[in-house]
Design a protein around this motif. Structure first.
Motif, PDB file in Angstrom:
ATOM      1  N   TYR A   1      -2.624   3.956   2.696  1.00 44.07           N
ATOM      2  CA  TYR A   1      -3.313   2.985   3.565  1.00 44.07           C
ATOM      3  C   TYR A   1      -3.536   1.635   2.907  1.00 44.07           C
ATOM      4  O   TYR A   1      -3.971   0.702   3.563  1.00 44.07           O
ATOM      5  N   GLY A   2      -3.268   1.500   1.608  1.00 45.33           N
ATOM      6  CA  GLY A   2      -3.455   0.231   0.911  1.00 45.33           C
ATOM      7  C   GLY A   2      -4.931  -0.128   0.774  1.00 45.33           C
ATOM      8  O   GLY A   2      -5.537  -0.665   1.710  1.00 45.33           O
ATOM      9  N   VAL A   3      -5.519   0.180  -0.365  1.00 46.75           N
ATOM     10  CA  VAL A   3      -6.938  -0.162  -0.573  1.00 46.75           C
ATOM     11  C   VAL A   3      -7.031  -1.650  -0.904  1.00 46.75           C
ATOM     12  O   VAL A   3      -6.350  -2.137  -1.811  1.00 46.75           O
TER      13      VAL A   3
ATOM     14  N   GLU B   1      -5.929  -1.710   4.110  1.00 45.60           N
ATOM     15  CA  GLU B   1      -4.962  -2.566   4.815  1.00 45.60           C
ATOM     16  C   GLU B   1      -4.682  -1.993   6.199  1.00 45.60           C
ATOM     17  O   GLU B   1      -4.546  -2.728   7.185  1.00 45.60           O
ATOM     18  N   ARG B   2      -4.515  -0.656   6.263  1.00 44.81           N
ATOM     19  CA  ARG B   2      -4.166   0.015   7.523  1.00 44.81           C
ATOM     20  C   ARG B   2      -5.283   1.006   7.854  1.00 44.81           C
ATOM     21  O   ARG B   2      -5.768   1.712   6.955  1.00 44.81           O
ATOM     22  N   PRO B   3      -5.716   1.077   9.115  1.00 41.06           N
ATOM     23  CA  PRO B   3      -6.866   1.927   9.457  1.00 41.06           C
ATOM     24  C   PRO B   3      -6.585   3.406   9.182  1.00 41.06           C
ATOM     25  O   PRO B   3      -5.476   3.885   9.407  1.00 41.06           O
ATOM     26  N   ALA B   4      -7.614   4.099   8.688  1.00 46.29           N
ATOM     27  CA  ALA B   4      -7.445   5.512   8.338  1.00 46.29           C
ATOM     28  C   ALA B   4      -8.333   6.381   9.214  1.00 46.29           C
ATOM     29  O   ALA B   4      -9.493   6.050   9.458  1.00 46.29           O
ATOM     30  N   ASP B   5      -7.772   7.499   9.643  1.00 45.90           N
ATOM     31  CA  ASP B   5      -8.531   8.478  10.397  1.00 45.90           C
ATOM     32  C   ASP B   5      -9.035   9.532   9.395  1.00 45.90           C
ATOM     33  O   ASP B   5      -8.242  10.079   8.622  1.00 45.90           O
ATOM     34  N   PRO B   6     -10.345   9.814   9.365  1.00 43.81           N
ATOM     35  CA  PRO B   6     -10.879  10.732   8.342  1.00 43.81           C
ATOM     36  C   PRO B   6     -10.148  12.078   8.288  1.00 43.81           C
ATOM     37  O   PRO B   6      -9.905  12.602   7.200  1.00 43.81           O
TER      38      PRO B   6
ATOM     39  N   GLY C   1     -11.849   0.441  10.138  1.00 40.76           N
ATOM     40  CA  GLY C   1     -10.701   1.244   9.694  1.00 40.76           C
ATOM     41  C   GLY C   1     -10.832   1.730   8.264  1.00 40.76           C
ATOM     42  O   GLY C   1      -9.963   2.432   7.761  1.00 40.76           O
ATOM     43  N   GLY C   2     -11.922   1.354   7.605  1.00 44.52           N
ATOM     44  CA  GLY C   2     -12.134   1.771   6.212  1.00 44.52           C
ATOM     45  C   GLY C   2     -12.820   3.130   6.117  1.00 44.52           C
ATOM     46  O   GLY C   2     -13.056   3.795   7.135  1.00 44.52           O
ATOM     47  N   LEU C   3     -13.166   3.522   4.904  1.00 44.15           N
ATOM     48  CA  LEU C   3     -13.693   4.867   4.673  1.00 44.15           C
ATOM     49  C   LEU C   3     -14.894   4.854   3.737  1.00 44.15           C
ATOM     50  O   LEU C   3     -14.987   4.009   2.842  1.00 44.15           O
ATOM     51  N   ASP C   4     -15.766   5.846   3.929  1.00 42.11           N
ATOM     52  CA  ASP C   4     -16.762   6.200   2.925  1.00 42.11           C
ATOM     53  C   ASP C   4     -16.459   7.618   2.480  1.00 42.11           C
ATOM     54  O   ASP C   4     -16.099   8.469   3.312  1.00 42.11           O
ATOM     55  N   LEU C   5     -16.596   7.882   1.203  1.00 45.54           N
ATOM     56  CA  LEU C   5     -16.402   9.245   0.717  1.00 45.54           C
ATOM     57  C   LEU C   5     -17.248   9.484  -0.523  1.00 45.54           C
ATOM     58  O   LEU C   5     -17.818   8.540  -1.087  1.00 45.54           O
TER      59      LEU C   5
END
Ligand code: A2P
Ligand code: 11C
Length: 340
Positions: A141-143, A247-252, A301-305
């Motif tokens: 996804y390109g961070v 860069e590209r939206p991510a689905d969890p 489109g970003g993430l938390d983990l």
């Protein structure tokens, strides 16, 4: 292939022995070195007692040296060991930022190890644990930006860090003052947002290591990284809350699936069942636990983990042994040490 461990009596040294017992690395001899204080003591490896020797000032008669006795020992002696014919996998920060020294996490940039000039650096534990989890996401996804908050165990400061937590706990529960030597303040029933020295930009060196080392391991200086590093009163395993702009939206769910297929990580992510990464479950494990994967409320489109990994293993001993295994598999470790 003659193998030596320098710093064999320390927290990482102890784990090196245990990881090597289970490793596929083949060697004909194992030499153990520590400070003169430990000379003559013995450690057990595969049922055999090996006498610990004082680390000499000169060369060590080994083909491969796993060094974990701190930065000043490595800085002074690793070049001497290399001159003596050894390859050194160094767990300290002494050479990590040297352009001629590869900084390696085998799941990410193993092949970089092959370009060494005698020394290969093992990353900072906090960096390695985040990197192994974030790398597959970066590739897919390109961070763009990565914000890290850490929860670091006392063993990050070595065996004496764990001892201080234990002693302070006994002391306080007996109604006595905590006292402290290793950490800047009592760590028991506390946390300390201060690991390593403060830099002129207000960040600590531990925090800047995450920035510098992530760039070097990922081979991508454009990645924006920020870290707040905090010591907490646990014995082992570092945990980290990580926010990623992509860069590209991510689905969890797609990210969980991606990480299930990725080496070095284990998805532990079932909040309904109270399953998420924790030091209690990641301690002693080779894989870094990753969970609490969810869409960011800040970056579209970003993430938390959340990750938790045994920093004495993936952050230190295991990663070092994996580098050695990689070199041996590639035929890049020979028995060429000069005689003692
Ligand atoms: P020793 O146990 O004899 O002090 P930790 O990170 O857990 O504190 O461990 C540090 C390791 O580095 C230990 O094995 C320690 O040996 C070793 N060490 C410390 N000082 C020296 C030194 N001057 N020369 C060689 N090894 C050292
Ligand atoms: C800590 N991460 O928890 C540190 C220890 O750069 O190898 C490892 C320091 C390093 O205190």
């Amino acid at each position: 292939m003659k193998l030596a461990i320098v710093g064999a009596t320390g927290a990482v040294g102890h784990e090196l022995l245990s990881v090597l017992e289970k490793s596929t690395l083949t060697f004909s001899e194992l030499q153990l070195y520590a400070s003169p204080r430990s000379a003559g003591s013995t450690l057990t490896f595969r049922g055999q007692e090996i006498t610990v020797q004082a680390t000499p000032d000169g060369p060590i008669p080994a083909d491969l040296i796993l060094a974990s006795a701190g930065g000043s020992i490595s800085k002074a002696l690793a070049p001497v060991w290399v001159k003596g014919g050894a390859v050194v996998i160094d767990n300290s920060s002494a050479f990590r930022y040297d352009d001629t020294v590869p900084l390696v996490v085998p799941e990410i940039n193993g092949e970089a190890a092959l370009a060494h000039h005698g020394i290969i650096a093992n990353p900072n534990c906090t960096t390695a644990i985040a990197a192994v989890a974030v790398w597959p996401i970066h590739r897919a996804y390109g961070v763009k930006r990565m914000i890290v908050s850490t929860y670091q165990a006392t063993s990050g400061a070595g065996a004496k860090g764990m001892q201080e937590l234990e002693e302070q706990t006994r002391s306080v529960l007996a109604g006595n003052p905590a006292g402290h030597e290793v950490f800047a303040h009592p760590i028991v029933f506390n946390l300390i947002p201060h690991i390593d020295s403060f830099q002129s930009n207000g960040f600590t060196k531990e925090e800047m290591k995450v920035v510098w080392e992530t760039h070097k391991i990922f081979g991508d200086d454009s990645l924006r990284v920020s870290c707040t590093a905090v010591r907490i009163p646990t014995m082992r395993a570092h945990s980290e809350a990580i926010t990623l702009e992509l860069e590209r939206p991510a689905d969890p769910e797609a990210v969980r699936e991606l990480l299930r297929r990725s080496p070095g990580v284990k998805v532990v992510d079932d909040p309904e069942a109270k399953l998420y990464p924790m030091p209690l479950t990641s301690s002693g494990e080779y894989d870094v636990e990753v969970g609490r994967i969810r869409s960011s409320l800040v970056f579209d489109g970003g993430l938390d983990l959340f990750v938790s990994g045994d920093q004495l293993l993936k952050g230190a001993a295991l990663n070092a042994v994996q580098i050695a295994e990689y070199l041996q598999q590639k035929g890049a470790l020979s028995g060429t040490a000069s005689p003692a």
